[in-house]
Scaffold this motif. Structure first.
Motif, PDB file in Angstrom:
ATOM      1  N   PHE A 258       0.830  -1.207   0.000  1.00 44.72           N
ATOM      2  CA  PHE A 258       0.000   0.000   0.000  1.00 44.72           C
ATOM      3  C   PHE A 258       0.864   1.256   0.000  1.00 44.72           C
ATOM      4  CE2 PHE A 258      -1.438   3.414   2.847  1.00 44.72           C
ATOM      5  CZ  PHE A 258      -2.338   4.022   1.971  1.00 44.72           C
ATOM      6  N   ILE A 259       1.861   1.320   0.882  1.00 43.74           N
ATOM      7  CA  ILE A 259       2.681   2.528   0.997  1.00 43.74           C
ATOM      8  C   ILE A 259       3.423   2.785  -0.311  1.00 43.74           C
ATOM      9  CG2 ILE A 259       4.540   3.667   2.238  1.00 43.74           C
ATOM     10  CD1 ILE A 259       3.747   2.110   4.726  1.00 43.74           C
ATOM     11  N   GLU A 260       3.888   1.726  -0.962  1.00 45.14           N
ATOM     12  CA  GLU A 260       4.558   1.887  -2.253  1.00 45.14           C
ATOM     13  C   GLU A 260       3.603   2.512  -3.265  1.00 45.14           C
ATOM     14  OE1 GLU A 260       5.755  -2.080  -3.102  1.00 45.14           O
ATOM     15  OE2 GLU A 260       7.555  -2.004  -1.853  1.00 45.14           O
ATOM     16  N   GLY A 261       2.354   2.034  -3.291  1.00 45.74           N
ATOM     17  CA  GLY A 261       1.369   2.586  -4.211  1.00 45.74           C
ATOM     18  C   GLY A 261       1.042   4.035  -3.890  1.00 45.74           C
ATOM     19  N   TYR A 262       0.925   4.334  -2.612  1.00 44.02           N
ATOM     20  CA  TYR A 262       0.620   5.693  -2.172  1.00 44.02           C
ATOM     21  C   TYR A 262       1.739   6.653  -2.560  1.00 44.02           C
ATOM     22  CZ  TYR A 262       0.576   9.589   1.165  1.00 44.02           C
ATOM     23  OH  TYR A 262       0.628  10.834   1.745  1.00 44.02           O
ATOM     24  N   ARG A 263       2.974   6.263  -2.291  1.00 44.41           N
ATOM     25  CA  ARG A 263       4.106   7.136  -2.616  1.00 44.41           C
ATOM     26  C   ARG A 263       4.229   7.360  -4.122  1.00 44.41           C
ATOM     27  NH1 ARG A 263       9.185   4.867   0.735  1.00 44.41           N
ATOM     28  NH2 ARG A 263      10.211   6.538  -0.406  1.00 44.41           N
ATOM     29  N   LYS A 264       3.939   6.327  -4.902  1.00 46.83           N
ATOM     30  CA  LYS A 264       3.978   6.486  -6.357  1.00 46.83           C
ATOM     31  C   LYS A 264       2.885   7.456  -6.812  1.00 46.83           C
ATOM     32  CE  LYS A 264       3.951   3.942 -10.729  1.00 46.83           C
ATOM     33  NZ  LYS A 264       3.063   4.936 -11.384  1.00 46.83           N
ATOM     34  N   GLY A 265       1.695   7.326  -6.200  1.00 41.89           N
ATOM     35  CA  GLY A 265       0.600   8.221  -6.561  1.00 41.89           C
ATOM     36  C   GLY A 265       0.923   9.673  -6.252  1.00 41.89           C
ATOM     37  N   VAL A 266       1.520   9.919  -5.089  1.00 49.40           N
ATOM     38  CA  VAL A 266       1.909  11.278  -4.703  1.00 49.40           C
ATOM     39  C   VAL A 266       2.969  11.810  -5.667  1.00 49.40           C
ATOM     40  CG1 VAL A 266       3.068  12.646  -2.927  1.00 49.40           C
ATOM     41  CG2 VAL A 266       1.304  10.995  -2.277  1.00 49.40           C
ATOM     42  N   SER A 267       3.927  10.965  -6.025  1.00 50.94           N
ATOM     43  CA  SER A 267       4.997  11.369  -6.945  1.00 50.94           C
ATOM     44  C   SER A 267       4.438  11.708  -8.324  1.00 50.94           C
ATOM     45  CB  SER A 267       6.029  10.250  -7.048  1.00 50.94           C
ATOM     46  OG  SER A 267       7.047  10.583  -7.974  1.00 50.94           O
ATOM     47  N   ASP A 268       3.521  10.862  -8.810  1.00 51.62           N
ATOM     48  CA  ASP A 268       2.913  11.108 -10.122  1.00 51.62           C
ATOM     49  C   ASP A 268       2.116  12.408 -10.115  1.00 51.62           C
ATOM     50  OD1 ASP A 268       4.027   8.773 -11.013  1.00 51.62           O
ATOM     51  OD2 ASP A 268       2.179   7.589 -10.874  1.00 51.62           O
ATOM     52  N   ASP A 269       1.371  12.649  -9.037  1.00 47.56           N
ATOM     53  CA  ASP A 269       0.606  13.897  -8.945  1.00 47.56           C
ATOM     54  C   ASP A 269       1.535  15.104  -8.927  1.00 47.56           C
ATOM     55  OD1 ASP A 269      -1.830  12.688  -8.989  1.00 47.56           O
ATOM     56  OD2 ASP A 269      -2.379  13.142  -6.925  1.00 47.56           O
ATOM     57  N   SER A 270       2.633  14.972  -8.183  1.00 48.67           N
ATOM     58  CA  SER A 270       3.582  16.077  -8.083  1.00 48.67           C
ATOM     59  C   SER A 270       4.156  16.434  -9.453  1.00 48.67           C
ATOM     60  CB  SER A 270       4.708  15.705  -7.117  1.00 48.67           C
ATOM     61  OG  SER A 270       5.640  16.753  -6.993  1.00 48.67           O
ATOM     62  N   LYS A 271       4.458  15.438 -10.260  1.00 50.70           N
ATOM     63  CA  LYS A 271       4.985  15.672 -11.608  1.00 50.70           C
ATOM     64  C   LYS A 271       3.968  16.407 -12.483  1.00 50.70           C
ATOM     65  CE  LYS A 271       7.950  11.572 -11.508  1.00 50.70           C
ATOM     66  NZ  LYS A 271       8.135  10.188 -12.034  1.00 50.70           N
ATOM     67  N   ASN A 272       2.673  16.184 -12.183  1.00 54.27           N
ATOM     68  CA  ASN A 272       1.603  16.824 -12.955  1.00 54.27           C
ATOM     69  C   ASN A 272       1.120  18.111 -12.315  1.00 54.27           C
ATOM     70  OD1 ASN A 272       1.516  14.789 -14.963  1.00 54.27           O
ATOM     71  ND2 ASN A 272       0.237  13.501 -13.655  1.00 54.27           N
ATOM     72  N   GLY A 273       1.850  18.566 -11.289  1.00 52.24           N
ATOM     73  CA  GLY A 273       1.468  19.807 -10.634  1.00 52.24           C
ATOM     74  C   GLY A 273       0.223  19.689  -9.789  1.00 52.24           C
ATOM     75  N   LEU A 274      -0.087  18.474  -9.317  1.00 53.86           N
ATOM     76  CA  LEU A 274      -1.293  18.233  -8.523  1.00 53.86           C
ATOM     77  C   LEU A 274      -0.931  17.769  -7.117  1.00 53.86           C
ATOM     78  CD1 LEU A 274      -3.446  16.290 -11.151  1.00 53.86           C
ATOM     79  CD2 LEU A 274      -3.736  18.674 -10.451  1.00 53.86           C
ATOM     80  N   SER A 275      -1.887  17.874  -6.236  1.00 53.70           N
ATOM     81  CA  SER A 275      -1.725  17.362  -4.873  1.00 53.70           C
ATOM     82  C   SER A 275      -3.080  16.883  -4.385  1.00 53.70           C
ATOM     83  CB  SER A 275      -1.184  18.458  -3.957  1.00 53.70           C
ATOM     84  OG  SER A 275      -1.089  17.986  -2.622  1.00 53.70           O
ATOM     85  N   SER A 276      -3.154  15.609  -4.039  1.00 55.33           N
ATOM     86  CA  SER A 276      -4.397  15.047  -3.518  1.00 55.33           C
ATOM     87  C   SER A 276      -4.132  14.528  -2.119  1.00 55.33           C
ATOM     88  CB  SER A 276      -4.904  13.912  -4.410  1.00 55.33           C
ATOM     89  OG  SER A 276      -6.199  13.493  -4.007  1.00 55.33           O
ATOM     90  N   ILE A 277      -5.152  14.552  -1.268  1.00 53.26           N
ATOM     91  CA  ILE A 277      -4.935  14.160   0.125  1.00 53.26           C
ATOM     92  C   ILE A 277      -4.683  12.661   0.250  1.00 53.26           C
ATOM     93  CG2 ILE A 277      -6.325  16.082   0.982  1.00 53.26           C
ATOM     94  CD1 ILE A 277      -8.570  14.086   1.578  1.00 53.26           C
TER      95      ILE A 277
END
Length: 323
Positions: A258-277
């Motif tokens: 789960f944590i691996e998936g979460y960190r990847k999601g945060v990283s992908d959002d950051s690259k797209n200029g996004l931030s989700s909780i």
């Protein structure tokens, strides 16, 4: 001579009879041991869901998901059946809590005291306290079979999000040693008080907590991430439940996944200029990776709400953080 032969025959007959008796006794013992081993192996097998879970006991609530995972409500489970299984395995359960800043003084003592009283009673428990200031920690006194470990929280300037920092640190410690110390692990936020026993009925490979605020609402209104560009995006018409990020659990392996998936999601959002909780990413993860067990709102109830009749026994009270 004839008398001597008769004596030998008699001795041979007696010896033969004794041998038969010993052989019969041997096989009787062997059969008994085989039966004992069978019983031992049978009891060591993990109980079937139907052995300990009866969804018909609670027709007033959702007790089984579309993918046939149990939703644990008071009255649906037989803890004694599970106790026989888990006691034989001599399991250890971990409970990780992050207590940083002023929240340490506000909540940690009551959290630990209540967990010591109600969390996995009768089992080996390790409380993992992730903290950034040892000086703020209260005095910790625990009962038998329980211990605690203090884990330093390492922060990075580029990451301000508390949940991301917590998950990154937890991931590091699970990799380093937690995965070798416990069979199951729960992660909880510190603003909780255990009110009643939180037992082995909650254990599973992947455990999600249904959000108390949203269980009684229409699924169309769930506050999922609705921006298509986000890694946490869930479109309208999809989604099973709205899960609360304050409590989740499972095997250490699944926690890491789960944590691996979460960190990847945060990283992908950051690259797209996004931030989700964090909670949005957790809900997206559980949409794709269905939890094997769900905890009802009884396991994380907000006492600010009027308690509806469906909530038979509050297991954990969720306290709103004082900012």
């Amino acid at each position: 001579m004839q008398r001597m032969n008769s004596k030998w025959k008699m001795l041979l007959l007696i010896s033969f009879a004794l041998s038969l008796t010993l052989i019969k006794h041997h096989f009787r013992i062997k059969k008994h041991l085989q039966k004992m081993n069978f019983c031992w192996d049978h009891e060591a097998e993990e109980p079937q869901l139907s052995d300990w879970f009866n969804p018909k006991k609670r027709p007033d609530v959702i007790t089984t998901t579309d993918w046939l995972a149990p939703v644990i409500w008071e009255g649906t489970y037989n803890r004694q059946v599970l106790e026989k299984y888990y006691k034989r395995l001599n399991i250890t359960v971990g409970l990780a809590v992050c207590a940083t800043g002023k929240f340490t003084a506000q909540y940690l003592e009551k959290f630990i005291q209540s967990a010591n009283k109600h969390f996995m009673i009768g089992y080996n428990v390790i409380f993992y306290i992730l903290t950034d200031d040892v000086a703020r920690l209260p005095r910790i006194e625990l009962g038998p079979l329980r211990t605690f470990k203090l884990l330093a929280v390492f922060k990075e300037k580029e990451w301000k999000d508390f949940n991301f920092i917590h998950m990154k640190n937890l991931y590091m410690y699970v990799i380093e040693h937690i995965q070798h110390e416990v069979d199951f692990l729960f992660s909880m936020t510190v603003n909780h008080i255990f009110k009643n026993d939180f037992g082995v009925e909650t254990l599973g490979t992947s455990v999600a907590q249904i959000h108390a605020w949203w269980y009684f609402k229409n699924a169309h209104d769930f506050p999922y991430e609705r921006r298509p560009a986000s890694a946490a995006f869930i479109p309208f018409g999809e989604g099973d439940f709205y899960y609360h990020a304050a409590i989740f659990g499972g095997t250490p392996e699944k926690i890491l996944t789960f944590i691996e998936g979460y960190r990847k999601g945060v990283s992908d959002d950051s690259k797209n200029g996004l931030s989700s909780i964090y909670e949005h990413h957790l809900n997206k993860y559980f949409l794709i990776n269905k939890p094997t067990k769900l905890l009802s709102p009884e396991y994380n109830w907000d006492p600010n709400f009027r308690t509806p009749p469906q909530i038979k026994l509050v297991k954990v009270a969720w306290l709103q953080k004082k900012i």
